[in-house]
Design a protein around this motif. Structure first.
Motif, short mmCIF file in Angstrom:
data_model
loop_
_atom_site.label_atom_id
_atom_site.label_comp_id
_atom_site.label_asym_id
_atom_site.label_seq_id
_atom_site.Cartn_x
_atom_site.Cartn_y
_atom_site.Cartn_z
N LYS A 1 0.82 -1.21 0.00
CA LYS A 1 0.00 0.00 0.00
C LYS A 1 0.86 1.26 0.00
CE LYS A 1 -3.94 -2.04 2.45
NZ LYS A 1 -4.77 -1.97 3.69
N GLY A 2 2.11 1.13 0.42
CA GLY A 2 3.00 2.28 0.41
C GLY A 2 3.73 2.46 1.72
N VAL A 3 4.87 3.14 1.65
CA VAL A 3 5.72 3.39 2.81
C VAL A 3 6.01 4.88 2.91
CG1 VAL A 3 7.96 2.92 3.88
CG2 VAL A 3 6.78 1.10 2.61
N ARG A 4 5.95 5.40 4.13
CA ARG A 4 6.37 6.79 4.39
C ARG A 4 7.66 6.74 5.19
NH1 ARG A 4 1.12 9.41 6.99
NH2 ARG A 4 0.85 7.27 7.75
N ALA A 5 8.67 7.43 4.72
CA ALA A 5 9.99 7.40 5.36
C ALA A 5 10.41 8.82 5.71
CB ALA A 5 11.02 6.77 4.42
N SER A 6 11.08 8.97 6.86
CA SER A 6 11.52 10.31 7.26
C SER A 6 12.86 10.23 7.97
CB SER A 6 10.49 10.96 8.19
OG SER A 6 10.39 10.24 9.41
N LEU A 7 13.59 11.34 7.95
CA LEU A 7 14.86 11.43 8.65
C LEU A 7 15.27 12.90 8.76
CD1 LEU A 7 17.06 9.43 9.80
CD2 LEU A 7 18.39 10.00 7.79
N THR A 8 15.86 13.25 9.90
CA THR A 8 16.51 14.55 10.04
C THR A 8 17.98 14.38 9.70
OG1 THR A 8 14.99 15.30 11.75
CG2 THR A 8 17.13 16.40 11.63
N VAL A 9 18.47 15.19 8.79
CA VAL A 9 19.85 15.10 8.32
C VAL A 9 20.62 16.29 8.89
CG1 VAL A 9 21.36 14.97 6.30
CG2 VAL A 9 19.06 13.97 6.21
N GLY A 10 21.54 16.00 9.81
CA GLY A 10 22.36 17.05 10.39
C GLY A 10 23.64 17.23 9.61
N VAL A 11 23.86 18.42 9.09
CA VAL A 11 25.03 18.67 8.24
C VAL A 11 25.81 19.87 8.75
CG1 VAL A 11 23.81 17.75 6.22
CG2 VAL A 11 23.82 20.22 6.64
N ASP A 12 27.04 19.99 8.30
CA ASP A 12 27.87 21.17 8.56
C ASP A 12 27.90 21.98 7.27
OD1 ASP A 12 29.75 23.09 9.04
OD2 ASP A 12 31.37 21.72 9.59
N PRO A 13 27.15 23.08 7.18
CA PRO A 13 27.07 23.83 5.92
C PRO A 13 28.40 24.48 5.52
CG PRO A 13 25.98 25.03 7.68
CD PRO A 13 26.31 23.68 8.23
N LYS A 14 29.36 24.52 6.45
CA LYS A 14 30.67 25.12 6.12
C LYS A 14 31.64 24.08 5.58
CE LYS A 14 31.12 26.59 10.34
NZ LYS A 14 29.78 26.21 10.83
N ALA A 15 31.28 22.80 5.66
CA ALA A 15 32.16 21.71 5.24
C ALA A 15 31.98 21.40 3.76
CB ALA A 15 31.90 20.46 6.07
N THR A 16 32.95 20.69 3.21
CA THR A 16 32.84 20.15 1.86
C THR A 16 33.00 18.64 1.95
OG1 THR A 16 33.73 22.15 0.83
CG2 THR A 16 33.81 20.11 -0.47
N ASN A 17 31.94 17.91 1.60
CA ASN A 17 31.95 16.45 1.62
C ASN A 17 31.35 15.96 0.31
OD1 ASN A 17 32.90 15.80 4.41
ND2 ASN A 17 31.08 16.97 4.98
N ASP A 18 32.21 15.83 -0.71
CA ASP A 18 31.70 15.47 -2.04
C ASP A 18 31.62 13.97 -2.27
OD1 ASP A 18 34.35 14.79 -2.39
OD2 ASP A 18 34.77 16.35 -3.86
N GLY A 19 32.09 13.16 -1.31
CA GLY A 19 31.92 11.72 -1.40
C GLY A 19 32.79 11.04 -2.43
N THR A 20 33.86 11.69 -2.88
CA THR A 20 34.70 11.07 -3.91
C THR A 20 35.92 10.39 -3.31
OG1 THR A 20 35.84 13.18 -4.27
CG2 THR A 20 33.96 12.70 -5.68
N GLY A 21 35.98 10.28 -1.99
CA GLY A 21 37.09 9.59 -1.34
C GLY A 21 36.90 8.09 -1.34
#
Length: 303
Positions: free
Chosen positions: A269-289
């Motif tokens: 019938k369907g799924v509802r998913a939620s999450l709070t994502v805490g980030v550092d807006p001054k950081a750079t994390n491009d995920g290419t490591g």
């Protein structure tokens, strides 16, 4: 981006082209989630950090830079309806981050990524079909590139189950999609990036930096429930559990574990998913490591 174009990792020059904005209908999902239903969120107390940073991960080999600006990313993919609602906040101040660009992308019910259909299920050949898994591990080496194995060039122009949308003034962003499937070596997951300090124009989103690259995960109960529903039941790839996964760090909501709501009698019938994502807006994390070496209990495969 076509298969012949080089991937653009210079996020100061990235540009999102408007390709059709969808309004989340949430058909069969009972409407939007309440703002106070977000997993892991907590209030700041004197002398305490506001919110722990959400875990960073590599982007994986199948990222395509901001190709579709839209909320409904389903296109023609069959599967269990999934309404994903995220709240992006500054982990230090707990203030919502407005006008951030949030990307999500994931495989379909049988483990295939758009843009990489020629690579099949998780980069390991044709998509699996037939009867449900028997529980016997397949012979041979794990399919697909190893975790953190670097970006792969797209093989086609399909772009289903990919999209970018902006957070509102309360930090919320919502996507309509389908419950992801799986491929050998990885548990069920959704990839994400959060971009800040860019500019929204009539053409889309330009500039800025990537402050977060992560993944969202699903508990085993929900995955097992999905596995007996079409078209997931036709996915015969060996499934890696949440505990066996080499990317999920076991830290619950901090590590990207979604809070899920659905009818336990009928997940279709369907799924509802939620999450709070805490980030550092001054950081750079491009995920290419690169990622840590996988544990012996899990098979390496595509991220």
């Amino acid at each position: 981006m076509t298969a012949n174009q080089q991937p653009q990792y210079d996020v100061t020059r990235r540009k999102v082209v408007v390709a059709g904005a969808g309004t989340v209908a949430a058909v069969g999902l009972g409407g939007a989630l309440a703002a106070n239903a977000f997993a892991g969120e907590r209030r700041k107390t004197p002398g305490e950090e506001c919110y722990r940073l959400t875990s960073e991960t590599v982007e994986g080999p199948y990222y395509i830079d901001a190709d579709k600006l839209r909320q409904d990313i389903t296109e023609d993919r069959e599967g269990i309806p999934l309404l994903l609602r995220l709240k992006v906040i500054d982990s230090e101040t707990c203030r919502p981050i407005r006008d951030a660009a949030v990307d999500i992308w994931h495989c379909d019910a049988v483990g295939v990524y758009s843009g990489y259909e020629d690579m099949g299920n998780g980069g390991g050949g044709p998509a699996p079909t037939g009867e449900p898994p028997t529980g016997e591990p397949p012979s041979g080496d794990p399919s697909g590139p190893p975790p953190g194995g670097g970006h792969q060039e797209p093989t086609d122009d399909t772009r289903y189950l990919r999209g970018t949308w902006r957070t509102d003034r309360h930090g919320f962003v919502t996507f309509e999609t389908v419950f992801p499937g799986w491929y050998r070596g990885r548990c069920v997951h959704i990839h994400t990036k959060v971009h800040v300090n860019g500019e929204w124009t009539d053409a889309g989103y330009e500039g800025g930096t990537t402050c977060h690259t992560g993944q969202f995960f699903f508990d085993e109960e929900s995955v097992l429930a999905s596995a007996v529903v079409e078209p997931y039941v036709s996915n015969t790839a060996e499934r890696t559990t949440l505990d066996e996964d080499t990317i999920y760090d076991g830290s619950g909501t901090r590590g990207g574990l979604l809070k899920l709501r659905y009818d336990k009698r009928d997940i279709s019938k369907g799924v509802r998913a939620s999450l709070t994502v805490g980030v550092d807006p001054k950081a750079t994390n491009d995920g290419t490591g690169t990622l840590p070496q996988p544990s012996a209990s899990a098979s390496p495969s595509a991220s």
